[in-house]
Scaffold this active site. Structure first.
Site, PDB file in Angstrom:
ATOM      1  N   TYR A  33       0.828  -1.196   0.000  1.00 17.61           N
ATOM      2  CA  TYR A  33       0.000   0.000   0.000  1.00 17.61           C
ATOM      3  C   TYR A  33       0.861   1.244   0.000  1.00 17.61           C
ATOM      4  O   TYR A  33       2.066   1.192   0.244  1.00 17.61           O
ATOM      5  CB  TYR A  33      -0.935   0.004   1.216  1.00 17.61           C
ATOM      6  N   LYS A 149       6.602  -2.003   1.964  1.00 19.92           N
ATOM      7  CA  LYS A 149       5.408  -1.411   2.580  1.00 19.92           C
ATOM      8  C   LYS A 149       4.207  -2.345   2.363  1.00 19.92           C
ATOM      9  O   LYS A 149       3.321  -2.095   1.533  1.00 19.92           O
ATOM     10  CB  LYS A 149       5.148  -0.017   2.016  1.00 19.92           C
ATOM     11  N   LEU A 207      11.512   1.181   7.153  1.00 16.79           N
ATOM     12  CA  LEU A 207      10.968   1.608   5.871  1.00 16.79           C
ATOM     13  C   LEU A 207      11.634   2.916   5.444  1.00 16.79           C
ATOM     14  O   LEU A 207      11.832   3.809   6.271  1.00 16.79           O
ATOM     15  CB  LEU A 207       9.457   1.818   5.999  1.00 16.79           C
TER      16      LEU A 207
END
Length: 287
Positions: A33, A149, A207
């Site tokens: 996403y 992600k 991330l």
């Protein structure tokens, strides 16, 4: 005004939006996403978000559900239909619908895609920036590939819930050696006594946040020096400033962690300067 969602080729009322029971995102969290800010009628850092989407899809060997140009058109249309000039859009791509089996489905299985948009509470964001937020630390318990992600966010959900129950707004993951990783939905930064910014390198273990990346561009004209290196909980607690970054909040100052006051207990000037300069530097794509 009723909201609209885009689901697998159709614009549908948000209240009626649905996916198949055997969509692999629902069954296995087999999907990725992106969340992207919309401010003053433009999309912030859209191309960097789509570049990261491309990487996430590639790492999981999921195909694009449509061309990049077509996806940008869908995003714009969802924003227009929802009349979002200040808010965010969310997009999710999964491996698609197939009979439940752990192995990948047939190669011709089309990916599923969902795009939604909503307005955000500007007053709540301004309040958090003015007052700062509280955070807690939690022991890292996520899978090793947090650089992708994915929609597999259960550890993040449990961490955020624990933070809420303790009166905090963010949970910061810490590894077994006591080194800070990242927040449940944010990247973590500290400012040392000399005014240098530090954040953990994004090669592995966190991330690579888009806001994190753009902030590095923002820091240069402000004369700020950034050092990418791991830092401990002790360093974080002793920092002059701590703040967290994310697409939906840009830069929230953290004024307490695990009940311990950070700096003087008030939002710091560096976080404020970064937040004020961010929009001018970030890429802006018209809706």
């Amino acid at each position: 005004m009723p909201r609209t969602a885009y689901v697998n080729g159709a614009y549908v009322p948000h209240s009626e939006a649905a996916i198949h029971v055997e969509d692999r995102g629902f069954q296995f969290a087999d999907g990725v996403y992106e969340v992207c800010e919309v401010r003053h009628g433009v999309i912030v850092d859209l191309n960097r978000h789509l570049d990261r989407l491309d990487r996430s899809l590639s790492e999981l060997r999921i195909g694009w559900p449509m061309s990049r140009a077509a996806l940008i058109h869908v995003i714009r249309e969802v924003l227009r239909r929802n009349r979002v000039g200040n808010g965010l859009f969310y997009l999710q791509v999964t491996r698609g619908v197939a009979r439940r089996d752990h192995v990948f489905p047939a190669k011709d299985t089309p990916p599923s895609i969902v795009v939604t948009a909503k307005r955000t509470d500007a007053a709540a964001i301004a309040r958090k920036n003015a007052e700062g937020i509280a955070a807690i630390t939690v022991l890292e318990n996520r899978w090793d590939r947090v650089d992708i992600k994915t929609v597999g966010l259960l550890p993040n959900v449990l961490a955020r819930q624990k933070a809420k129950e303790l009166g905090a707004q963010e949970a910061i993951f810490v590894d077994a050696d006591g080194m800070v990783k990242e927040g449940a939905a944010t990247n973590v930064w500290i400012v040392d006594g000399e005014g240098m910014l530090r954040t953990r390198p994004a090669e592995h273990g966190i991330l690579r946040g888009i806001t994190r990346t753009t902030l590095m561009d923002v820091a240069k004209p402000l004369g700020l020096t950034i050092e990418e290196r791991a830092f401990s909980v002790e360093e974080m607690l002793a920092a002059r400033e701590v703040f967290v970054t994310a697409a939906t909040s840009i830069c929230f100052p953290v004024v307490s962690i695990d009940g311990k006051t950070i700096g003087n207990g008030h939002p710091g000037s560096i976080a404020q300067n970064i937040r004020e300069a961010f929009f001018d530097v970030a890429e802006k794509t018209a809706i």
